[in-house]
Enzyme design. Structure first.
Site, PDB file in Angstrom:
ATOM      1  N   ASP A  14      60.072  24.371  78.012  1.00 40.33           N
ATOM      2  CA  ASP A  14      59.669  25.761  78.129  1.00 40.33           C
ATOM      3  C   ASP A  14      59.452  26.263  76.695  1.00 40.33           C
ATOM      4  OD1 ASP A  14      59.351  28.436  79.222  1.00 40.33           O
ATOM      5  OD2 ASP A  14      61.373  28.834  78.450  1.00 40.33           O
ATOM      6  N   ASP A  16      59.100  30.180  75.333  1.00 40.58           N
ATOM      7  CA  ASP A  16      59.821  31.380  74.897  1.00 40.58           C
ATOM      8  C   ASP A  16      61.313  31.238  75.185  1.00 40.58           C
ATOM      9  OD1 ASP A  16      57.462  33.170  74.227  1.00 40.58           O
ATOM     10  OD2 ASP A  16      56.988  32.670  76.293  1.00 40.58           O
ATOM     11  N   SER A 138      53.822  31.787  80.249  1.00 44.09           N
ATOM     12  CA  SER A 138      53.140  32.735  79.368  1.00 44.09           C
ATOM     13  C   SER A 138      51.654  32.426  79.261  1.00 44.09           C
ATOM     14  CB  SER A 138      53.765  32.683  77.975  1.00 44.09           C
ATOM     15  OG  SER A 138      52.979  33.452  77.078  1.00 44.09           O
ATOM     16  N   ASP A 196      65.454  27.946  79.321  1.00 49.99           N
ATOM     17  CA  ASP A 196      66.457  28.989  79.065  1.00 49.99           C
ATOM     18  C   ASP A 196      66.542  29.988  80.218  1.00 49.99           C
ATOM     19  OD1 ASP A 196      63.884  30.096  78.426  1.00 49.99           O
ATOM     20  OD2 ASP A 196      64.930  31.771  77.494  1.00 49.99           O
TER      21      ASP A 196
HETATM   22 MG   LIG Z   1      61.900  30.873  78.577  1.00 47.18          MG
END
Ligand SMILES: [Mg+2]
Length: 245
Positions: A14, A16, A138, A196
């Site tokens: 991932d 961000d 994103s 996260d």
């Molecule tokens: Mg993330």
């Protein structure tokens, strides 16, 4: 050598909050967007958008899904609108576009910083001959990777634009990570997911990936939630995986 089972040949990261510190910028932009919307609807007594709302309903998901899930949690249903809706349109897409405008402004003002531990980990993974893909909801994935000088590590990228183009289901569905494994030509069992977000580790679990690393950038409650949603291991920083055990 890099803290993973021997069967793993590919890494799906991932973006961000895992490779770059931009998750907090997203959270800030979401909060400003939703608080503004709720205030316009309910007046000054409105109930604020909280960190828990972000973790539960928004983090990791494609933008429109995040808007829809959060508003639904408050009993609000808006028309979908279309991806080209203006930022003041009272639609799911309009609110999402408002947030995107805001987060791009914040990113431009403050810049994008990769986590030093993540850069070390990318270098180690590359040296170890692992394949590397980035899988992010994103729509700004390429921009953020370039700004953080991380594109040089990435063989394949599945981002919000690809998800929309190929009609993939967003996290917590596993589809975007499965597309990342496919782009690298590896079986999901051979790939590790680094996430996260609760929705992200859930996607890793659902996809039958060989290993799921939860990256905790918050507190103990978030670490526990990442485990509960399917992380095999939870670390505070990717460099922890490089330490001798
Ligand atoms: Mg993330």
């Amino acid at each position: 050598m890099i803290g993973l089972p021997d069967t793993i040949t590919a890494c799906l990261f991932d973006l961000d909050g895992v490779l770059t510190g931009t998750a907090v910028l997203h959270r800030e932009a979401w909060k400003r967007t939703f608080d503004e919307y709720l205030r316009s609807k309910d007046g000054d007594a409105f109930q604020e958008f909280t960190d828990a709302d972000y973790s539960t309903y928004v983090d990791g998901r494609p933008r429109a899904d995040g808007v829809r899930e959060f508003l639904r949690s408050r009993g609000i249903e808006l028309p979908e609108g279309s991806p080209d809706d203006p930022v003041d349109a009272p639609t799911v897409n309009g609110i999402g576009n408002r947030k995107n405008e805001l987060v791009l402004k914040i990113i431009d003002e403050r810049g994008v910083n990769p986590y030093p531990g993540s850069v070390r980990y990318l270098e180690a993974a590359q040296r170890a001959g692992l394949r590397i893909a980035v899988v992010t909801s994103s729509a700004n994935g390429a921009k953020v990777l370039d700004a953080a000088d991380l594109s040089r590590f990435v063989e394949a990228r599945v981002d919000g634009l690809v998800i929309r183009r190929d009609h993939l289901k967003g996290k917590p569905a596993p589809d975007s990570f499965l597309a990342g494994a496919k782009a690298l030509g590896v079986d999901p069992k051979q790939a590790v997911v680094f996430e996260d977000a609760q929705s992200g580790v859930q996607a890793g679990k659902a996809g039958g990936f060989g290993y799921v690393v939860g990256v905790n950038r918050e507190d103990e409650a978030q670490a526990a939630a990442l485990r509960a949603h399917g992380a095999d291991v939870v670390v505070d920083d990717l460099a922890e995986l490089l330490e001798d055990k």
